[in-house]
Design an enzyme around this catalytic site. Structure first.
Site, mmCIF file in Angstrom:
data_model
loop_
_atom_site.group_PDB
_atom_site.id
_atom_site.type_symbol
_atom_site.label_atom_id
_atom_site.label_comp_id
_atom_site.label_asym_id
_atom_site.label_seq_id
_atom_site.Cartn_x
_atom_site.Cartn_y
_atom_site.Cartn_z
ATOM 1 N N ALA A 34 -5.430 -0.750 6.759
ATOM 2 C CA ALA A 34 -5.763 -1.326 5.448
ATOM 3 C C ALA A 34 -4.520 -1.947 4.818
ATOM 4 C CB ALA A 34 -6.315 -0.241 4.530
ATOM 5 N N SER A 45 3.665 -5.928 11.597
ATOM 6 C CA SER A 45 3.455 -7.355 11.828
ATOM 7 C C SER A 45 4.731 -8.020 12.322
ATOM 8 C CB SER A 45 3.041 -7.998 10.494
ATOM 9 O OG SER A 45 3.154 -9.395 10.577
ATOM 10 N N TYR A 70 4.897 -10.149 2.059
ATOM 11 C CA TYR A 70 3.997 -9.496 3.028
ATOM 12 C C TYR A 70 4.820 -8.788 4.111
ATOM 13 C CZ TYR A 70 0.917 -9.075 7.077
ATOM 14 O OH TYR A 70 0.255 -8.592 8.177
ATOM 15 N N LYS A 86 5.550 -4.616 4.845
ATOM 16 C CA LYS A 86 5.300 -3.974 6.147
ATOM 17 C C LYS A 86 6.559 -3.244 6.610
ATOM 18 C CE LYS A 86 1.062 -5.087 7.009
ATOM 19 N NZ LYS A 86 0.022 -4.099 7.327
#
Ligand SMILES: NC(=O)c1ccc[n+]([C@@H]2O[C@H](COP(=O)([O-])OP(=O)(O)OC[C@H]3O[C@@H](n4cnc5c(N)ncnc54)[C@H](O)[C@@H]3O)[C@@H](O)[C@H]2O)c1
Length: 326
Positions: A74, A117, A141, A145
């Site tokens: 998620a 990622s 983003y 991560k």
């Protein structure tokens, strides 16, 4: 094994949940359906609609279902959005993620596979990229991560957590019942196929003057079924220690190669429109998957461009409106 799959109604999570069920494990899905689809996870998986940051709900879910490990997919995952609204990304990918870790710690669940990622690498200096390459994210983003990866590292040291951080490159393709249905859709392959389906007039090519063979950006596509298989292997290997692995198809494909292969697969001319470069798009991102290959025996089996496009096309033709569950 009973495994909580956060984000299990999403594109990759639903395939992971199905793979777990096929492997004889018991997936339990938690998803707030902000980007996921209720029909996506396997029917046999208990489904809890809710927030990973809802500590009470998560504690109860873990206890009731006797959860032994978590696969944490998620997240908010749109790079452009993360630049315009970093707060939302820190809130969801960091705060909510840490709340999940705390709930796990309180419940004594210390095994986690995390969807990281390639964005943690930023503008890679060397191709192919291995796991020791510098991590210098160029957007919130990727930064969020990386923060979560670092938290896992320290949770391992202090609290005996065992984690696998899986740094996916570009997930693509579909399995029989499950495919990509994002709104907005930012990924190249589904966008190209939407043109073939007549849902868009042309595919935008963001720059054709990069230092690559044909001038368009090169990315590494990995079939979602190959990705899902890696999660099972990583889960089984957790007791041997915490690891970070790249997951890619191992060979890059340019935007033009994707479009050309899509033309062959669909028989549609797929017109393209050359537009300006997008800021922050590195020319090439290609993974080395040597580490997971050596340590867990994983290698991509369906990640050539053709099978990726064929499977995605089959799914998109069968589901022109996606899951149609809005
Ligand atoms: N798709 C890719 O190419 C790719 C590449 C690298 C990493 N990833 C990572 O893989 C994971 C899955 O990606 P995806 O493409 O399947 O995305 P997705 O948006 O399809 O799936 C994410 C799911 O998480 C759910 N979710 C988000 N925030 C939540 C919250 N607070 N509580 C409960 N559920 C929540 C969404 O509803 C959605 O179903 C993400 O963590 C993403 O960052 C994806």
């Amino acid at each position: 094994m009973k495994v909580l799959v956060t984000g299990g109604a999403g594109y990759i999570g639903s395939v992971v949940a199905a793979e777990l069920a096929a492997a004889g494990a018991k997936p339990i899905v938690v998803d707030n359906l902000s980007a996921g689809h209720r029909p996506a996870p396997p029917q046999e998986a208990p489904f809890i609609e809710g927030e990973i940051g809802d500590a009470e709900l998560l504690a109860e879910t873990i206890r009731k279902n006797e959860v032994e490990a978590v696969i944490h997919l998620a997240a908010s995952c749109l790079v452009g959005d993360s630049i315009s609204d970093p707060a939302a990304y820190y809130r969801n990918n960091v705060s909510n993620g840490l709340s999940l870790l705390e709930t796990m710690r309180a419940a004594g669940v210390r095994r986690i596979v995390f969807s990281s990622s390639a964005a943690v690498y930023g503008n890679a200096r060397r191709i192919p990229i291995d796991e020791d390459a510098p991590t210098e994210p160029i957007n919130p983003y990727g930064e969020t991560k990386l923060i979560f990866e670092r938290a896992l590292h320290w949770y391992d040291r202090a609290y005996d957590f065992r984690f696998a951080s899986l740094r996916y490159f570009n997930a693509a393709g579909a399995t029989g019942d499950r495919g990509e249905d994002h709104d907005p859709e930012t990924h190249l392959i589904p966008r190209v196929l939407k043109v073939a389906l007549g849902q868009a007039e042309a595919i935008d090519v963001f720059g054709a003057d990069y230092e690559t063979d044909d001038g368009t950006c090169v990315r590494d596509y990995v079939h979602v079924a190959d990705l899902a298989r890696a999660h099972i292997l990583a889960l089984q290997a957790l007791d041997r220690g915490s690891r970070t692995f790249n997951l890619g198809g191992g060979s890059g494909a340019s935007v033009r190669q994707v479009i050309e292969t899509a033309r062959e697969v669909t028989g549609h001319p797929i017109p393209e429109r050359l537009v300006d470069r997008r800021p922050g798009d590195p020319p090439a991102l290609v993974a080395s998957f040597n580490r997971i290959n050596h340590e867990l025996g994983w290698k991509p089996e369906r990640s050539d461009l053709r099978p990726i496009l064929e499977s995605a096309w089959e799914w998109q033709r069968a589901h022109p409106e996606g899951y149609n569950d809005d």
